[in-house]
Design a protein around this motif. Sequence first.
Motif, PDB file in Angstrom:
ATOM      1  N   ASN A  20       0.827  -1.214   0.000  1.00  0.00           N
ATOM      2  CA  ASN A  20       0.000   0.000   0.000  1.00  0.00           C
ATOM      3  C   ASN A  20       0.858   1.259   0.000  1.00  0.00           C
ATOM      4  O   ASN A  20       0.608   2.197  -0.767  1.00  0.00           O
ATOM      5  CB  ASN A  20      -0.919   0.024   1.225  1.00  0.00           C
ATOM      6  CG  ASN A  20      -2.003  -1.030   1.195  1.00  0.00           C
ATOM      7  OD1 ASN A  20      -2.196  -1.726   0.198  1.00  0.00           O
ATOM      8  ND2 ASN A  20      -2.705  -1.173   2.305  1.00  0.00           N
ATOM      9  N   VAL A  21       1.845   1.293   0.877  1.00  0.00           N
ATOM     10  CA  VAL A  21       2.696   2.481   0.994  1.00  0.00           C
ATOM     11  C   VAL A  21       3.574   2.638  -0.248  1.00  0.00           C
ATOM     12  O   VAL A  21       3.809   3.758  -0.701  1.00  0.00           O
ATOM     13  CB  VAL A  21       3.539   2.420   2.289  1.00  0.00           C
ATOM     14  CG1 VAL A  21       4.626   3.464   2.290  1.00  0.00           C
ATOM     15  CG2 VAL A  21       2.635   2.606   3.494  1.00  0.00           C
ATOM     16  N   ARG A  22       4.006   1.545  -0.797  1.00  0.00           N
ATOM     17  CA  ARG A  22       4.794   1.601  -2.029  1.00  0.00           C
ATOM     18  C   ARG A  22       4.019   2.338  -3.116  1.00  0.00           C
ATOM     19  O   ARG A  22       4.560   3.215  -3.793  1.00  0.00           O
ATOM     20  CB  ARG A  22       5.162   0.189  -2.496  1.00  0.00           C
ATOM     21  CG  ARG A  22       5.972   0.173  -3.784  1.00  0.00           C
ATOM     22  CD  ARG A  22       6.325  -1.271  -4.194  1.00  0.00           C
ATOM     23  NE  ARG A  22       7.072  -1.266  -5.424  1.00  0.00           N
ATOM     24  CZ  ARG A  22       6.508  -1.329  -6.651  1.00  0.00           C
ATOM     25  NH1 ARG A  22       5.190  -1.410  -6.783  1.00  0.00           N
ATOM     26  NH2 ARG A  22       7.254  -1.309  -7.731  1.00  0.00           N
ATOM     27  N   LEU A  24       1.622   4.560  -2.789  1.00  0.00           N
ATOM     28  CA  LEU A  24       1.520   5.988  -2.456  1.00  0.00           C
ATOM     29  C   LEU A  24       2.828   6.719  -2.744  1.00  0.00           C
ATOM     30  O   LEU A  24       2.815   7.846  -3.268  1.00  0.00           O
ATOM     31  CB  LEU A  24       1.141   6.172  -0.986  1.00  0.00           C
ATOM     32  CG  LEU A  24      -0.251   5.711  -0.568  1.00  0.00           C
ATOM     33  CD1 LEU A  24      -0.435   5.866   0.943  1.00  0.00           C
ATOM     34  CD2 LEU A  24      -1.328   6.488  -1.324  1.00  0.00           C
ATOM     35  N   LEU A  25       3.940   6.094  -2.402  1.00  0.00           N
ATOM     36  CA  LEU A  25       5.242   6.725  -2.622  1.00  0.00           C
ATOM     37  C   LEU A  25       5.574   6.836  -4.108  1.00  0.00           C
ATOM     38  O   LEU A  25       6.116   7.848  -4.560  1.00  0.00           O
ATOM     39  CB  LEU A  25       6.336   5.960  -1.874  1.00  0.00           C
ATOM     40  CG  LEU A  25       6.277   6.076  -0.352  1.00  0.00           C
ATOM     41  CD1 LEU A  25       7.147   5.005   0.307  1.00  0.00           C
ATOM     42  CD2 LEU A  25       6.688   7.465   0.113  1.00  0.00           C
ATOM     43  N   LYS A  28       4.134   9.732  -5.762  1.00  0.00           N
ATOM     44  CA  LYS A  28       4.871  10.976  -5.485  1.00  0.00           C
ATOM     45  C   LYS A  28       6.266  10.948  -6.110  1.00  0.00           C
ATOM     46  O   LYS A  28       7.124  11.755  -5.771  1.00  0.00           O
ATOM     47  CB  LYS A  28       4.975  11.203  -3.974  1.00  0.00           C
ATOM     48  CG  LYS A  28       3.630  11.372  -3.291  1.00  0.00           C
ATOM     49  CD  LYS A  28       2.934  12.635  -3.745  1.00  0.00           C
ATOM     50  CE  LYS A  28       1.622  12.805  -3.016  1.00  0.00           C
ATOM     51  NZ  LYS A  28       0.871  13.946  -3.483  1.00  0.00           N
ATOM     52  N   THR A 162      -1.875   2.524   6.822  1.00  0.00           N
ATOM     53  CA  THR A 162      -1.142   2.862   5.598  1.00  0.00           C
ATOM     54  C   THR A 162      -0.735   4.331   5.616  1.00  0.00           C
ATOM     55  O   THR A 162       0.426   4.664   5.361  1.00  0.00           O
ATOM     56  CB  THR A 162      -2.008   2.570   4.353  1.00  0.00           C
ATOM     57  OG1 THR A 162      -2.265   1.166   4.277  1.00  0.00           O
ATOM     58  CG2 THR A 162      -1.311   3.026   3.081  1.00  0.00           C
ATOM     59  N   HIS A 163      -1.670   5.208   5.935  1.00  0.00           N
ATOM     60  CA  HIS A 163      -1.358   6.647   5.923  1.00  0.00           C
ATOM     61  C   HIS A 163      -0.442   7.039   7.090  1.00  0.00           C
ATOM     62  O   HIS A 163       0.408   7.923   6.929  1.00  0.00           O
ATOM     63  CB  HIS A 163      -2.648   7.471   5.896  1.00  0.00           C
ATOM     64  CG  HIS A 163      -3.273   7.454   4.545  1.00  0.00           C
ATOM     65  ND1 HIS A 163      -2.797   8.196   3.494  1.00  0.00           N
ATOM     66  CD2 HIS A 163      -4.308   6.737   4.054  1.00  0.00           C
ATOM     67  CE1 HIS A 163      -3.510   7.958   2.420  1.00  0.00           C
ATOM     68  NE2 HIS A 163      -4.434   7.071   2.727  1.00  0.00           N
ATOM     69  N   TYR A 166       2.933   5.985   5.816  1.00  0.00           N
ATOM     70  CA  TYR A 166       3.347   6.897   4.746  1.00  0.00           C
ATOM     71  C   TYR A 166       3.859   8.210   5.345  1.00  0.00           C
ATOM     72  O   TYR A 166       4.940   8.687   4.981  1.00  0.00           O
ATOM     73  CB  TYR A 166       2.179   7.155   3.794  1.00  0.00           C
ATOM     74  CG  TYR A 166       2.464   8.222   2.769  1.00  0.00           C
ATOM     75  CD1 TYR A 166       3.171   7.926   1.608  1.00  0.00           C
ATOM     76  CD2 TYR A 166       2.031   9.529   2.966  1.00  0.00           C
ATOM     77  CE1 TYR A 166       3.441   8.907   0.669  1.00  0.00           C
ATOM     78  CE2 TYR A 166       2.297  10.510   2.021  1.00  0.00           C
ATOM     79  CZ  TYR A 166       3.006  10.203   0.882  1.00  0.00           C
ATOM     80  OH  TYR A 166       3.277  11.170  -0.042  1.00  0.00           O
ATOM     81  N   ASP A 167       3.089   8.791   6.260  1.00  0.00           N
ATOM     82  CA  ASP A 167       3.503  10.054   6.900  1.00  0.00           C
ATOM     83  C   ASP A 167       4.814   9.889   7.645  1.00  0.00           C
ATOM     84  O   ASP A 167       5.679  10.776   7.614  1.00  0.00           O
ATOM     85  CB  ASP A 167       2.413  10.550   7.857  1.00  0.00           C
ATOM     86  CG  ASP A 167       1.161  11.023   7.138  1.00  0.00           C
ATOM     87  OD1 ASP A 167       1.214  11.274   5.905  1.00  0.00           O
ATOM     88  OD2 ASP A 167       0.099  11.120   7.807  1.00  0.00           O
ATOM     89  N   ILE A 170       7.664   9.853   5.038  1.00  0.00           N
ATOM     90  CA  ILE A 170       7.882  11.204   4.502  1.00  0.00           C
ATOM     91  C   ILE A 170       8.587  12.081   5.543  1.00  0.00           C
ATOM     92  O   ILE A 170       9.532  12.806   5.218  1.00  0.00           O
ATOM     93  CB  ILE A 170       6.552  11.843   4.041  1.00  0.00           C
ATOM     94  CG1 ILE A 170       5.957  11.069   2.865  1.00  0.00           C
ATOM     95  CG2 ILE A 170       6.740  13.316   3.714  1.00  0.00           C
ATOM     96  CD1 ILE A 170       6.842  10.987   1.636  1.00  0.00           C
TER      97      ILE A 170
END
Length: 180
Positions: A20-22, A24-25, A28, A162-163, A166-167, A170
């Motif tokens: 999931n995070v992959r 999102l990254l 970006k 997941t978020h 992700y945060d 980042i």
Amino acid sequence: MILIQFTGLSGSGKTTLAQNVRHLLIEKKYKVEIVDGDVYRKTICKDLGFSKADRYENIRRLFHVAQNFVSEDTIVLMSVINPYENLRDELRAHQFVRTVYLDCAVDNLIKRDPKGLYKKALLPDHDPDKINNFTGISDVFEIPLNADLVLKTDFETELFSTHKLYDFIIDNISDDKRFL
């Protein structure tokens, strides 16, 4: 860059959250690789069993792969159980490593059991299908004392975890001026 070493019992969500995070990254424009313990058990670690020595060697091999990606300015999500605190600390000695613990109660993992592994680990000793040395059931899992982030995957939704992850990533790469 950064290496996220996930730790948590089988079924706690390591691979799911890494995928999931992959996504999102990548949206970006970050370079991201997943080093998944299950995948590498079939390739560079296929000669290893589940003794303590073999588990240490497994993690060290995966870390070597991950280091190569990190040296290429890639975010690495290392999805592996990694049950030993001193081995996690050995990896954390590298400035670019962060530890993320996926905390989920064994009772909930037994209910989830997406791969049917807990069912096999809980079979009677005489059953030929029984899995021995299963982390969290018949083998040790040391709860991390020094996790940089804890995700409570039996209480948090997948989206929330997941978020949160992700945060965290980042925030941890924002100090590296190359990626701003």
